[in-house]
Scaffold this motif. Sequence first.
Motif, PDB file in Angstrom:
ATOM      1  N   CYS A 142      -7.356   9.329 -25.865  1.00 12.64           N
ATOM      2  CA  CYS A 142      -6.773   8.097 -26.402  1.00 12.64           C
ATOM      3  C   CYS A 142      -7.480   7.742 -27.705  1.00 12.64           C
ATOM      4  O   CYS A 142      -8.711   7.813 -27.789  1.00 12.64           O
ATOM      5  CB  CYS A 142      -6.909   6.947 -25.396  1.00 12.64           C
ATOM      6  SG  CYS A 142      -6.138   5.405 -25.924  1.00 12.64           S
ATOM      7  N   ALA A 260       1.765   8.385 -24.695  1.00  9.50           N
ATOM      8  CA  ALA A 260       1.803   6.928 -24.591  1.00  9.50           C
ATOM      9  C   ALA A 260       1.574   6.279 -25.946  1.00  9.50           C
ATOM     10  O   ALA A 260       0.808   6.778 -26.774  1.00  9.50           O
ATOM     11  CB  ALA A 260       0.732   6.452 -23.607  1.00  9.50           C
ATOM     12  N   ILE A 268      -2.957   1.677 -21.562  1.00  8.26           N
ATOM     13  CA  ILE A 268      -2.820   3.127 -21.405  1.00  8.26           C
ATOM     14  C   ILE A 268      -3.722   3.628 -20.289  1.00  8.26           C
ATOM     15  O   ILE A 268      -3.310   4.430 -19.443  1.00  8.26           O
ATOM     16  CB  ILE A 268      -3.141   3.840 -22.731  1.00  8.26           C
ATOM     17  CG1 ILE A 268      -2.115   3.456 -23.803  1.00  8.26           C
ATOM     18  CG2 ILE A 268      -3.179   5.360 -22.537  1.00  8.26           C
ATOM     19  CD1 ILE A 268      -2.392   4.049 -25.163  1.00  8.26           C
TER      20      ILE A 268
END
Length: 280
Positions: A142, A260, A268
């Motif tokens: 991420c 995402a 997330i």
Amino acid sequence: MNQFAHVSRFEITASRAASGNTFIEDSFFTSPFKIMKPFEREGGGISVFLQSASPGILEGDIQQHKILVKKNSSLQIKSQSFEKIFKMDSGKKAERKIFAEVQEGATLFFSPLPCIPFSQSNFSSTTEILLSKNSRLIYEDCICAGRCAHGEFFDFTLYHNQIKIRREGKLIFRDNLFLQGSDGGIHPEYKQSLLGKTMFGSFTHCGSMLIFGFDAKLQEVRTALQLEEKLLYTEENTTTAPAPLFEVSENDSGDLIIRALANSAEKIQKKFESIRNILK
């Protein structure tokens, strides 16, 4: 500036004991890395937190990670905090190389916390993972747009992340994330490109979750994510405060890739955690 003046290494080997529990067979690390005592996980696996004495990734840093998960063992690698990538002088950068081998019947969960590239940071990472027969992998990644609360959005110089996954020697997945930011406002056109509808749009965070070797079906994961049967980008999804967007795809080997977009790393992370929970 890198205060350690050497390649920073982190190496770990996980094995399965006769009792069925996983243990750390061997480990090695140099500054700034440290390894906490592992936590037991359900089913006999262990979680290992990779700690760092450094405040984040600094100019000139070179990191090398080597992970070996031996036959039938189960290892989760986690980080202690969000990873900050600090400002660097023009032409300078930091880099990281990760190599992981997951042997037959073994499982690797690689789930570090998100990274935050500061204005004028330049970072590249390459990850290569070798999977054996009946081995399993969950890989999470991420990235934030920057220090959003400070008004930094895509002001980094460069963020480059490459991933290659092979199963029994065959390349089954390759990803090349190349994001070029404004370099502290010097190139606003690059920032505008990232803000386009085909990139981040009105979102500030993106995440990926790779699910390899599990029995999870595409529709099962889509249901868990509460996905509707519609395209990722529509006019109704481009509002001022859009809801997080998730989508799942499947490769030729039946492995799943979740993408995402959101305006919060927490949103997330929670979704990824819910998927991990149904895969246990």
